[in-house]
Each structure stands twice: as C-alpha cells, then as structure tokens.
Design an enzyme around this catalytic site. Structure first.
Site: not given
Ligand code: GLC
Length: 742
Positions: A280-284
């Site tokens: 995932s992208d950061w915290g997505s």
C-alpha cells in the site's frame, strides 16, 4: 553459435529458471506451514525507520521488539550497511528468522543523483534512462537496500500536481517505454544479483489525474481513458518483470485504489497475471476511513486484503485487525497466505534466506559510493536533459573568451537544491560532492574570464532589495546568466500549486536585468512546466534546466559553452496559463475545432487566450538545424496482418554535430469512437555530424493502428490514417495518408 546450440541454450535456461521458480515455491510452502497466524500477518506489516519520514508516522515504540517477535516483515527509510545490519540482526532473533526487506525511495539516484525523472524523460534516451536506474541500484544495493519504490509511472497532464516531477510526463507511449527501461535498470540481469534491487511500479492507478491537480484528490475517469491513457505504463512494467506494485492514495471512480479489487485483482493479478506483491502507499489502508469507505481499521483491513493489497505500509490496519477477521471467518486465511507467499517468494529470490546480510557489505558500500564512472554519467545524462527553449540571436553557445560573466539568481550558489525532490540525504556522505551551478561555471571558464555573482532575490520572497546589486553587476558584464525557477521542494509530493508562475519577484528580476540591454540567458529550474509568459516572450535565450542532480553545475556549463549540444524535448506540454489546464497534445478535434489563424465565434476556444500551448509536447531546439525530406511509404494500403516501412532522410544542415529526436505520430482519421488529432507511436534519437544525412526508417504495424472500441476491445478498423514525422508534436515536417483495408 549455431541456431541449434542457441535453441538448446534457450531451452536449458528456461528449464533452469522454471526449476528455480519451483524450488523457491517449495521453500515458501515449507516455511508457510510452520508460521502462526501472527507471524503471517507480520510479513504483511511495514514500518518506517529513522531515515526520514515520507508520510505521517505511526507512533510505534515497540518496532524493535516486534521485529524480534517476527511481527514486522519490512522496513522503509533505513539505509546504510550499519543500520540495515542492526535491524536484520533483530529479525534473526525471531523464531523463524525470516529476514526483513529494506525499501527506500531511490527515485533518481542514491548518492550520485540524476536529473528528476521528468527531466530525464526530456532526454528521450531510453538507454541512458535505463543506465541511470542501473547505477542507482548499484549504489542503493551496496547500502543495504533491497527494494526501491520506483519507477513512478503515473501519466501527468496537470502541471499543478507537484508529482509530475517523478514521472515521464503526459504521453502514454513515451511513458510506457521509459517505465520499461527504468524497471530493467533497477532490477538488472536478475533479482538475486547483489547489484539488483526490486523495482516498484507506482502509483496504481491514475493518481496523476487528481481533480484540480491537487495531491491525494479524487479521480473520476472513463474506463476508456483509464485503459487508453493511464494503464499502459503499468502494463509495461509488468512486461519488464517488475517485482512489486504500490497502490495509490486516490479513490478511482468512487473506490479507493487500496480497496479496489478491479484494479488489483481483476486487472493486475488477474488479466495481467502479476506474480509479485502489492504494497500500500503510506498509510493508505487506514486512510480508507477518511475516504468514508471504511468505518474503522477493521473494515479497512477487510477491504484492502480482499482487494489484493498484500503489504500494509505504516497504517497498522493489518497488524491490529487481520487476525480477528480471520478468526471470525470474515477473511479466508487463503487470502492472507497468498499475500505472504508473494512476499516470501521475493525474499527467497533475493537470496536473503541464504545470507540475510548479503546487501550489507561495508567494502561494497565504500566502492559503490565513490565511483567516478557514476559521476561522469550523471553529468552526461544531465546535459541530455536540458531543453533549449529559445536561442533567437544564437547567443548560445557562449564563447570561452568572454571577459566578464554576471551569474545572477537564487539558484546560483545552493548545492543541495540541484538534487531536487525525492533525493536521499545519505548520512554516509556529505553534500560537498554536489556541483552547484556556480561551481560548474567556475570549473568551465578560463582564468581570463571574470565571474560576478549576485543573488538578486529569493525563490519565493517578495523582497527586491537585491535588485540594485544584480543590475550593477549586469552592467559590468559582457553576458548575464540568470538562473531562477521554483525552489527544489516546491514540486514533489504534497506540493500542488494553484499558480505555476515563477514564484516571488523573479520575473521582475528578469525584467530589471532585461532593461540593462545586456545579452542574457535565462535558466529555469523546476520540477514541472511553469508559466513564465513575459520571460518567454521577451528573453531571446532560455534553457529549461529542471533540477539536474549532483552534476548539475557541470552539465549546465557544458551546454552553455557548447561542449554538449542540447538535444532534449519536452515530455509535457507547457501551458500559456493555468486556465488551459489540463492541456495536452493528443486531444480530440471536437465538432467545432478552433483554427487560431482566423479565430471566429462558435468554436472550441477561449475568448481571452489561444488554445495552443506556450511550448508543445516534444519541443526542444539545438545549436544546429535539421532538415527532413523524401518521405516514402512501402505501401499506401495495408491489411491488418501487413506492415508499412516508412523512410525519410534526416540531414544536419547546421555547423555543429547534434542529436535530433524524430517523432512519429499517427492519426486515425475516422473511427467508431473519436480519435486524437495525433498520437506518438514511435521515436528515434539520431546523432548527425554537420552535413551528414541518414535514412531513418520506422515500421507501421497493427499495434500502432489499434485502439479501444466502444466495448473496450483492442481492435483496428479499416480506414484512412495520416502518418506524421515531427521535430515536435506541433512542428510536423513530413506527412502522408495511407489506408488500412480489410
Ligand atoms: C509516499 C509516496 C510514495 C512513497 C512512499 C514511501 O507517501 O506517495 O511514492 O514511495 O510514501 O516513502
């Protein structure tokens, strides 16, 4: 080697690769059987280290303890042999000793930095772009990095979006070719080699189409545009064998990409048969709560794992919710196992189970970070990325006999800024190795040339206090070089701008220097197309120098003095005004096209501005000139199964050697859906000596004539086509019609 031997070799190599895959799969299965549910979920969990946060950090004081318990599978932003070794030693204390993966944003170089990816794209030099990624991988892997979060392959048609600096611009064909080259560069001959890092195709998908060019904003687009424009570069990375994908922050047509099974399961893991893993992208994952798509972390974890997000970067959603979802029967353990398999497979493939410290070698680190070949190449590709926008009085190249040069502007002296966004402050090295624009000029000019300096103004502040000093030194000089633009961190992630003019009072400084009447060159440094109307209309000599990396100063000096003849072409359209955005070259004609020469009412146009851009896609000048002639087609009619060989002559009609990017565009004149007025379908970068002529050939085949019909089938339709050969998308030198017949 004769054909039979080659065939035998190919068969043997395929068998060995197949058996290597099977061997790894077996090892993965054996390990998976031993893992508890917590240990499996641990492999899906990634946290940032202390090497600089690239997003809102999850506060977790127990990271080191959790690594020892096997509850974390990967770290990002941990770099250097020493640090990676320290973290890996913790993982080796866990029950199953599953090694950590170390990921980092090695986007355009590690210690040796290269031009911003958008600037590199302006070189249209696929070989150089691949080599740039290759060197980045060599340096990063020698510093303990297994995995780079690059290439970013998002199509960018909106220069208000700060992340256009990371990609390859607006065009799907050029973007796909560059995406392929970058993956090949990062991953080298094969994963498992010590100088190869896993690449990561990001951000999946359509992140560049954020409404208003505002980062993280929603994306709403037709299936047609998704498939025709935004997906092909991602497919190119799959074809290049990319190891991983990263999903994007945006919601796409109402579904956040991280929870989007259509993207990640139907297309990526289904239709494209992608065998790697998705981070995932950061915290997505956790951000699906803010999206209003998940009520809480548990729902977010459910949506993400169901939709095919394998690893959770920094949101804790899997860490705290996945076990319960499995134990409650809401998530099938098979989904977790599939994600774990994909990640373990890569760890085996990289050789980390054989030697968890194989990327953390101090000797290799020292050698890789001080390689003069890397520095030499950084200077070459930086020069190749500089776009000559104007040279009306042939002021360039400058003579080395000039007596006095005034070098003015906020970009003259700072060194670090030349790295641009997404560069890595590598603690093991200091930044004195970065060649500032001032240092580059000092290195270039002889002792008989006097250099004068004045800052003039800042990038962003509104103070004109420095103008007088700047004007004073300009008056003493034979030539003035003005270097202005955006500060290096005004484009990049979370750097969207509603106004993309030259910030602060910089254009006033240009005007002030212009009144001295001195011959002047303006260098514009930026990570995106800017609007600089007055400068573009009134200054006869302009170079677009982006942010060029650690050899910026030397490369700029090479171009200014003609030691390199600029050959770059714009990979994005430069608008006259923000009001034109989105603006791109491959637009549809509409039912009321506007002909600028005789602007009338009731056409698709603005009443206050031309439709045409300030500088078009594919545009860039040279210190020489090129003539195009004698276009020949092998046939004017072809069937779908046949090909046309197109040829023409290209001559260097000037006085110095130079390179020309010849661009092949095609228009499908009539079809069952409207088609763009032109589309880039091929290009070549050709080097010619003065007066040298070469015959250039292109092949036109079915692939170049295909498109998505109304049902989104990839087809061709018989009818009339126009082939165009251009030195830019708006400067077509040769063209001819041909017909596709049944
Ligand atoms: C950032 C970026 C992504 C990057 C990741 C890790 O938010 O969106 O491109 O790779 O976080 O730094």
């Amino acid at each position: 080697m004769n054909k039979k031997a080659i065939l035998v070799l190919i068969i043997l190599l395929s068998i060995s690769s197949f058996s290597q895959d099977k061997l790894i799969e077996q090892k993965v299965e054996n390990l998976l059987k031993q893992m508890t549910l917590e240990e499996k979920i641990g492999q899906l969990n990634q946290y940032t280290g202390d090497g600089g946060a690239t997003g809102p950090v999850t506060i977790n004081p127990n990271k080191q303890a959790e690594i020892k318990q096997g509850l974390i599978g990967s770290m990002l932003n941990v770099m250097g042999v020493q640090h990676t070794r320290q973290y890996q030693e913790l993982a080796m204390q866990s029950r199953l000793k599953i090694p950590l993966l170390f990921g980092l944003d090695v986007v355009h170089g590690y210690k040796t930095t290269f031009p911003l990816p958008l600037a590199e794209a302006a070189s249209w030099d696929l070989e150089a772009i691949e080599k740039s990624a290759r060197i980045a991988a060599i340096e990063a892997s020698a510093n303990g990095i297994h995995w780079t979060f690059a290439p970013m392959v998002d199509i960018g048609r909106d220069p208000r979006w700060g992340r256009v600096m990371e990609g390859a611009g607006e065009d799907t064909y050029l973007g796909s070719k560059i995406a392929f080259a970058r993956v090949k560069g990062f991953q080298g001959k094969k994963l498992g080699d010590l100088d190869a890092v896993m690449a990561c195709s990001k951000h999946f998908a359509a992140y560049g189409a954020a409404v208003g060019g505002r980062d993280y904003n929603s994306v709403d687009m037709s299936e047609r545009m998704l498939w025709e424009t935004y997906l092909p570069p991602f497919k190119a990375t799959v074809d290049a064998g990319v190891a991983t994908f990263m999903n994007s922050f945006n919601d796409l047509n109402g579904i956040p990409a991280t929870g989007n099974a259509y993207l990640q399961r139907d297309i990526l893991k289904g239709k494209w048969n992608f065998k790697g893993f998705v981070v995932s992208d950061w915290g997505s994952i956790g951000e699906m709560i803010a999206h209003g798509y998940a009520k809480n972390g548990k729902e977010a974890a459910f949506s993400a794992i169901t939709a095919g997000s394998d690893m959770d970067m920094e949101s804790n959603a899997y860490r705290y919710n996945l076990a319960a979802l499995v134990n409650e029967g809401k998530v099938d353990i098979a989904l977790v196992d599939d994600a774990v398999r994909r990640i373990l497979y890569k760890k085996f493939e990289l050789g980390l189970f054989d030697d968890p410290y194989c990327f953390s070698n101090a000797e290799r680190q020292k050698k890789a970070l001080n390689n003069p070949e890397h520095t030499k190449f950084a200077r070459e590709i930086a020069a190749k990325s500089i776009v000559l926008l104007k040279n009306e009085n042939n002021l360039l190249p400058l003579s080395k006999q000039i007596k006095t040069i005034a070098f003015i502007g906020p970009a003259v002296k700072p060194a670090r800024g030349n790295h641009g966004f997404w560069s890595i402050d590598v603690k093991e090295v200091d930044s004195t190795y970065i060649i500032s624009q001032w240092k580059g000029l000092e290195n270039k000019v002889g002792k008989n040339t006097k250099l004068l300096y004045a800052r003039g103004c800042g990038f962003e502040d509104n103070s004109k206090a420095g103008f007088d000093e700047a004007i004073a030194i300009a008056k003493q000089a034979d030539v003035v070089i003005l270097t202005i633009g955006e500060r290096w961190d005004m484009s990049g992630e979370a750097k969207s701008r509603s106004n993309i003019q030259l910030p602060g009072v910089q254009e006033d400084l240009v005007k002030a220097i212009h009144t001295t009447g001195k011959p002047m060159v303006v260098l514009i440094n930026a990570g995106r197309p800017l609007v600089f109307d007055w400068t573009a209309d009134n200054v006869p000599t302009i170079l677009y120098t982006w942010w060029l990396g650690s050899e910026a100063g030397n490369a700029i000096a090479d171009v200014l003095f003609g030691d390199y003849n600029p050959s770059a072409k714009l990979p994005m359209t430069f608008p006259r005004s923000e009001g034109q955005i989105p603006i791109y070259y491959n637009y549809f004609n509409t039912g009321r096209p506007s002909k600028e020469e005789n602007h009338t009412n009731y056409v698709s146009a603005y009443i206050d501005l031309k439709n045409s851009p300030k500088f078009p896609f594919g545009y860039g000048l040279s210190y020489t000139t090129f003539e195009y002639s004698n276009l020949q087609l092998s046939s004017s009619k072809i069937k779908e199964s046949e090909k046309i060989t197109l040829s023409f002559q290209l001559k260097n009609s000037g006085k110095v050697a130079g390179e020309e990017v010849v661009q092949l565009y095609i228009q499908d004149k009539f079809a069952s859906v409207v088609r763009p007025v032109k589309e880039l379908k091929d290009f070549q970068k050709i080097k010619l000596q003065p007066n040298e002529t070469k015959t250039i050939t292109f092949i036109i085949d079915k692939e170049k004539l295909s498109f998505y019909n109304q049902k989104l089938d990839w087809i061709t339709e018989p009818g009339e086509f126009e082939v165009m050969i251009g030195t830019s998308s708006a400067d077509i030198r040769l063209n001819q019609l041909f017909e596709l017949i049944n």
